[in-house]
Every structure is written in C-alpha cells, then in structure tokens.
Design a protein around this motif. Structure first.
Motif, short mmCIF file in Angstrom:
data_model
loop_
_atom_site.label_atom_id
_atom_site.label_comp_id
_atom_site.label_asym_id
_atom_site.label_seq_id
_atom_site.Cartn_x
_atom_site.Cartn_y
_atom_site.Cartn_z
N ASN A 279 0.83 -1.21 0.00
CA ASN A 279 0.00 0.00 0.00
C ASN A 279 0.86 1.26 0.00
O ASN A 279 0.57 2.22 -0.71
CB ASN A 279 -0.92 0.02 1.23
CG ASN A 279 -2.21 -0.75 0.98
OD1 ASN A 279 -2.50 -1.14 -0.14
ND2 ASN A 279 -2.98 -0.98 2.03
N LYS A 282 2.14 1.71 -3.35
CA LYS A 282 1.08 2.06 -4.28
C LYS A 282 0.65 3.53 -4.14
O LYS A 282 0.40 4.21 -5.12
CB LYS A 282 -0.10 1.13 -3.97
CG LYS A 282 -1.32 1.25 -4.82
CD LYS A 282 -2.19 0.01 -4.57
CE LYS A 282 -3.64 0.25 -4.84
NZ LYS A 282 -4.49 -0.89 -4.45
N ASP A 308 4.86 6.57 5.03
CA ASP A 308 5.20 7.02 3.68
C ASP A 308 4.86 8.51 3.57
O ASP A 308 4.16 9.06 4.41
CB ASP A 308 4.43 6.20 2.63
CG ASP A 308 2.93 6.36 2.76
OD1 ASP A 308 2.44 7.48 2.61
OD2 ASP A 308 2.24 5.34 3.01
N GLN A 327 -13.08 1.78 0.65
CA GLN A 327 -11.84 2.41 0.24
C GLN A 327 -11.89 3.82 0.75
O GLN A 327 -12.97 4.40 0.92
CB GLN A 327 -11.69 2.35 -1.27
CG GLN A 327 -11.43 0.92 -1.70
CD GLN A 327 -11.42 0.75 -3.19
OE1 GLN A 327 -12.21 1.36 -3.86
NE2 GLN A 327 -10.56 -0.10 -3.67
N ALA A 328 -10.71 4.36 1.06
CA ALA A 328 -10.69 5.64 1.74
C ALA A 328 -11.40 6.71 0.92
O ALA A 328 -12.09 7.55 1.43
CB ALA A 328 -9.25 6.04 2.03
N GLY A 340 -10.38 -2.85 -1.98
CA GLY A 340 -10.63 -2.39 -0.61
C GLY A 340 -10.68 -3.54 0.37
O GLY A 340 -11.38 -3.48 1.38
N GLY A 342 -7.60 -5.41 1.16
CA GLY A 342 -6.27 -5.64 1.74
C GLY A 342 -6.20 -5.31 3.22
O GLY A 342 -5.77 -6.14 4.03
N LEU A 343 -6.66 -4.11 3.59
CA LEU A 343 -6.54 -3.71 4.99
C LEU A 343 -7.49 -4.49 5.89
O LEU A 343 -7.18 -4.76 7.05
CB LEU A 343 -6.78 -2.20 5.14
CG LEU A 343 -5.63 -1.31 4.64
CD1 LEU A 343 -5.97 0.15 4.83
CD2 LEU A 343 -4.33 -1.65 5.37
P1 ADP Z 1 -7.14 -1.57 -1.83
O1 ADP Z 1 -6.85 -2.96 -2.26
O2 ADP Z 1 -8.36 -1.01 -2.49
O3 ADP Z 1 -5.96 -0.67 -1.86
P2 ADP Z 1 -6.87 -1.63 1.06
O4 ADP Z 1 -7.79 -2.27 2.04
O5 ADP Z 1 -5.48 -2.12 1.01
O6 ADP Z 1 -7.61 -1.74 -0.33
O7 ADP Z 1 -6.85 -0.09 1.35
C1 ADP Z 1 -8.06 0.60 1.52
C2 ADP Z 1 -7.87 2.07 1.20
O8 ADP Z 1 -7.07 2.68 2.20
C3 ADP Z 1 -7.20 2.33 -0.11
O9 ADP Z 1 -8.09 2.34 -1.19
C4 ADP Z 1 -6.58 3.72 0.12
O10 ADP Z 1 -7.54 4.72 -0.16
C5 ADP Z 1 -6.30 3.73 1.61
N1 ADP Z 1 -4.87 3.48 1.92
C6 ADP Z 1 -4.32 2.32 2.33
N2 ADP Z 1 -2.99 2.46 2.54
C7 ADP Z 1 -2.69 3.74 2.26
C8 ADP Z 1 -1.48 4.53 2.28
N3 ADP Z 1 -0.32 4.01 2.64
N4 ADP Z 1 -1.59 5.82 1.91
C9 ADP Z 1 -2.78 6.36 1.55
N5 ADP Z 1 -3.93 5.69 1.50
C10 ADP Z 1 -3.91 4.40 1.86
#
Ligand code: ADP
Length: 513
Positions: A279, A282, A308, A327-328, A340, A342-343
């Motif tokens: 992430n 990305k 980051d 997703q954020a 959305g 992964g986290l």
């Molecule tokens: P995705 O696979 O859509 O990236 P995640 O669950 O990993 O899903 O992340 C959810 C959301 O959290 C992402 O779509 C992004 O908007 C936000 N996000 C996660 N990690 C970061 C990061 N390091 N910096 C900024 N936004 C992040």
C-alpha cells in the motif's frame, strides 16, 4: 336469612372480588365498552398501557385508540360488528397511546348479550406486544442477514474458483514466453512482462476475495510457530523490490527490535507486512520516501511501523479503512484500483495473532503511517533460526502424469513442464488417466479434482494402488476444507490455480529429491 338473599350476597361478593382481580391486572388492559363502543370501565393495566386515567377516558369512544387510517377505514365499528356477529374476535395492529405514541396491540373483543340475546356491551382485553414483535422481527432479520451473508460467501468462493481457472493457462503461457524471451523479437519482451504482471495481479485480487471469505467464515487456520518477524519484514520488502525500484522510491529500514521472535503463522504474518508495504508503495508518488521500523517497548511488545510521504488519508476516513470493501476515497480507488480488501484482511490476520493495527494520517497529501503491535516471545523461546528461503535443488527430470480437463490449462502446463525438463503425459478424463496409469510408470501425478467423468480423488487412489507415486492436487478451490479433503484422499501436495510456478517447481523438487 332466606337462601335466595344469601346466594345473592355471595354472588355480589364474587363479582366484587372479580372486579378487584381485573382491576389489579397490569399486563393487560381489560375494560368494558357499551354497545356503541364508549368506554365504561378501565383497569390499572389499561391506564398503564394506554396512558389515560379512568376519569379521562370513561365515556369516550374506543375509536380514539385506533390510528387515523384505521378510523378512516371504519375499523373500530367493523370490529364491534364482527364481534357481535361471531361472538368474539381477535385482532392485532397499531394502537395509539394518550401521548400520541404508537404501540402494537393484540386484542380480544367479546360481545356480551342480555337474556333476550341483544348485544348490551363488549369486553375488551388488550396486550402490548410491541417488544415481542420487535424481537421476532429482529430474529427474522438476523436469520435473513445470516442467510444473505452465507449466500454472499458461497458466491465469492464460487466466483473466485471460476475466475482462477482461466488464469492458470494464461500465466503458464506468459511464463513460457518469458523463459523463451531470447527467441522473441525484442520489441515483445515488455509485452510478455505486462501480461505476466497483470495476470499475477488478477490472481492476487482473487486470493484476497478467497482469504476474506475464509476469515469471515472462521475457516482460516493459523499454523503458529516461533518466527523471526524482522526476517519476515525483510522478505516482504524483497518481494516488493521491483515495484519499489520501478517507482524509484527511497526505502529506509531500521529493524532494531531485539526481541523479534513471535508466535505466528509465517505466511500470514508476512502477508500483513507485505500488504502494508505494498500500500505504501502504491500510494506514494515516484521518488517518494518510505520508512520501515521495528522496535520493542518496555513490555516485550514487537512494533512494526511503516510511514510514507504519499497521498495520505482524510482523517474522517480513518475509522473505515479496515472495513471490507471500504476504500478511503472513491477517486483514489478509481486511480489506483483495488477492491478495498487488503486492509480488512490485514486487520483480521493481526487480530488472529492477538495483535493490534492502527492507521494514522494528518490528511490528504500528508502521507500515512500504519502501526502493528504484536507480543514478542521471551528470549530463548524461539527455534534456532533457519533460512526461510527453500534451498533450490537442480530440477531432476520427472515422469509426470498431468490430469486436467481444461484444454488451455493442460496444454500450457504440459508445455511448461516439458520446458522445465520433465516428461509429461496428459489426460483429460479419469478414464484416459486410468489407461495411462495402467500402461506406464510415473513419479508424480498432477491432478485436477473436478473432471468430466469423475473426480481426481478416484484417479489418485487408483494410481497409489499401482505405484508409490506422489500426488499433487491442482484445484481452483483453496479453502482449508478443500486442502484437508485432498490430504485425506491421498494427495501429498495441494496447489491452487492459478499455479504459482515457483511453488510448483519447489513441489517437484521435493518430489524428485
Ligand atoms: P485496496 O486494495 O483497495 O488498496 P486496502 O484495504 O489495502 O484496499 O486499502 C483501503 C484504502 O485505504 C485504499 O483504497 C486507500 O484509499 C487507503 N490506503 C491504504 N494504505 C494507504 C497509504 N499508505 N496511503 C494512503 N492511503 C492508503
């Protein structure tokens, strides 16, 4: 005293006692109406349920307990007529209290007749069943939600299976082309890489879907052992190496945790670190900065922190980051893709390790920090450290029986395996597999489970009766239950489509060792 008079007074006494009894009932409103529906008597329960005192309501028509719609539909008078016709009626519906609030009532309305058979009055018993109805509704909602949830999980599992199938031959073909890059015009080299990278990405998204369903169904089993968390962080950074290099990111690491052994599932814990690193990569612009730290606190906790200086996260979105499919920011996901998940998966994996995860950001364009805290093992509790990378044997040529009904997969896999130096015979049904098993000797059988004329379980049990052969299941199903079923049926290894060829090579190395 004459007998008649004493009977009368006994009767009077009984009526009196009955009156007191009715009056003292609190759970039911019990009252009388005259022939037109005006209230004549009123008990404690009626006052409690409907809110009127006897003085306030006696003489008023009982229609005031009904909603405006019911009154407009003539329901109060219809109920009286029905009760007069049938003797009594039961009804259920909304009623109004003195303060205007509505409750759900269950009523019995009974017509009382004089000696000539004319209806003189009515008795009415009303119970407030709002809570019962609500709890019945909640129960029904809960059952419906559980059903919907199960249907969703089943759908996701079936979907990921269907999505995996076409990826295997595509990936096998891409790997084959990559391995034969020297024979291709150089202008195609990048295209092959693009195909491979994107098929792998697709596989990753499907894995996420499957992981989430496994976790939510409580089907994910952790294989806990003492692991070196610093080493896992290093490996996760290594996996992200090419993405980091492609974006020219500056990654600084400070893995200073002295107590870095943790009781954990190494694959799942690495997935946690990898997700967070991925992430950060990305969501950080080319040339950006990522800092990765591990350290201990006074309480033997192991901390992993990744910061980051990327796009950051709006503060009001922080609480939803770990919710599946959230997703954020929709504009961010349009730009960067992702489901959305992964986290959400990361958080649940951390939870399963009894750890905590936190996200922080000062807002959009201020970068983000993710912190994971886990309990470290006391020093000395860990195994002597072993190199987690599997040593690579030089591949020994094997006689392989490949049983796969999907034409492209069979074709691509068998070409790739031949390219790796193995001798491959292929079958597309259980019958053709049985024939091959009877006619020659194999070292290993790579077998799909669902075949047009039977199952891979039957093929493997037949093969194992003939020779001490190793069996590798190749399936689109990756649930723990599928893995257990394959083991029980005699399979020695289980690979999930799309096959990770590095993993396949490792399995074949072990078979050939
Ligand atoms: P995705 O696979 O859509 O990236 P995640 O669950 O990993 O899903 O992340 C959810 C959301 O959290 C992402 O779509 C992004 O908007 C936000 N996000 C996660 N990690 C970061 C990061 N390091 N910096 C900024 N936004 C992040």
């Amino acid at each position: 005293m004459s007998e008649g008079r004493s009977n009368k007074s006994a009767l009077h006494q009984t009526a009196e006692q009955f009156h007191i009894l009715v009056d003292s009932v609190e759970e039911y409103a019990i009252y009388m109406l005259d022939a037109t529906g005006n209230v004549v008597t009123w008990n404690t329960g009626a006052q409690k349920i409907k809110g009127y005192t006897a003085d306030e309501i006696i003489g008023k028509n009982f229609a005031c307990f009904y909603t405006a719609e019911d009154v407009a539909a003539d329901r109060p008078q219809r109920n009286l007529r029905e009760a007069a016709r049938q003797g009594h009626i039961r009804d259920q519906g909304p009623r109004i209290r003195k303060d205007g609030s509505i409750f759900q009532a269950e009523i019995v309305l009974t017509a009382l007749r004089d000696n000539a058979g004319n209806v003189r009055s009515y008795s009415k018993v009303t119970r407030d069943v709002t809570d019962q109805i609500r709890s019945r509704e909640l129960q029904a909602e809960k059952i419906a939600a559980e059903k919907a949830n199960k249907a969703k999980d089943d759908f996701l599992a079936a979907l990921s299976h269907e999505l995996r199938t076409p990826l295997t031959p595509a990936l096998a073909a891409a790997v084959y082309l990559e391995n034969n890059a020297s024979k291709l015009p150089s202008e195609f080299a990048d295209d092959v890489k693009i195909i491979k990278r994107n098929v792998q990405l697709q596989a990753r998204l499907i894995d996420d879907l499957l992981d989430l369903t496994r976790i939510t169904r409580g089907k994910l089993q952790l294989h806990l052992e003492p692991v070196d968390a610093n080493a896992l962080v290093r490996e996760a950074i290594e996996i992200a190496h090419s993405a980091i290099a492609a974006k020219k990111l500056n990654v600084s690491t400070e893995l200073t945790a002295k107590k870095h052994h943790i009781q954990a599932d190494p694959i799942r814990l690495q997935q946690v670190f990898w997700n967070l690193i991925n992430n950060a990569v990305k969501f950080t612009s080319p040339g950006g900065q990522i800092e990765i730290r591990t350290f201990n606190d006074d309480c033997l906790q192991f901390h992993f922190e990744i910061t980051d200086n990327g796009i950051g996260i709006e503060r009001d979105r922080l609480p939803f980051l770990f919710t599946p499919f959230e997703q954020a920011d929709p504009s961010v996901s349009r730009q960067f893709g992702g489901l959305g998940l992964g986290l959400a998966i990361t958080k649940r994996l951390v939870d399963l390790h009894n750890g905590t995860i936190q996200a922080d950001s000062r807002g959009r364009s201020f970068g983000a920090t993710f912190k994971v805290t886990l309990s470290a093992l006391p020093q000395g509790a860990q195994k002597p450290s072993t190199d987690s990378a599997v040593p690579k044997n030089t591949a020994k040529p094997l006689r392989i029986l490949l049983v796969e009904d999907h034409r492209d997969t069979r074709h691509a896999l068998s070409r790739l395996l031949t390219h790796f130096g193995h001798q491959v015979s292929a079958a597309d049904t259980t019958q053709s597999a049985f024939k091959l098993i009877a006619s020659r000797k194999f070292d290993v059988i790579l077998c799909d489970i669902g075949l047009p004329d039977g199952s891979g379980y039957a093929v493997v049990s037949q093969a194992k009766q003939e020779w001490p052969i190793k069996a590798v299941a190749i399936t689109g199903f990756g649930t723990d239950q599928d893995v257990r079923r394959c083991k029980a049926a005699g399979f020695d290894f289980h690979l999930v489509k799309p096959i990770d060829f590095h993993e396949l090579e490792q399995v074949l190395d072990q078979v050939g060792a």
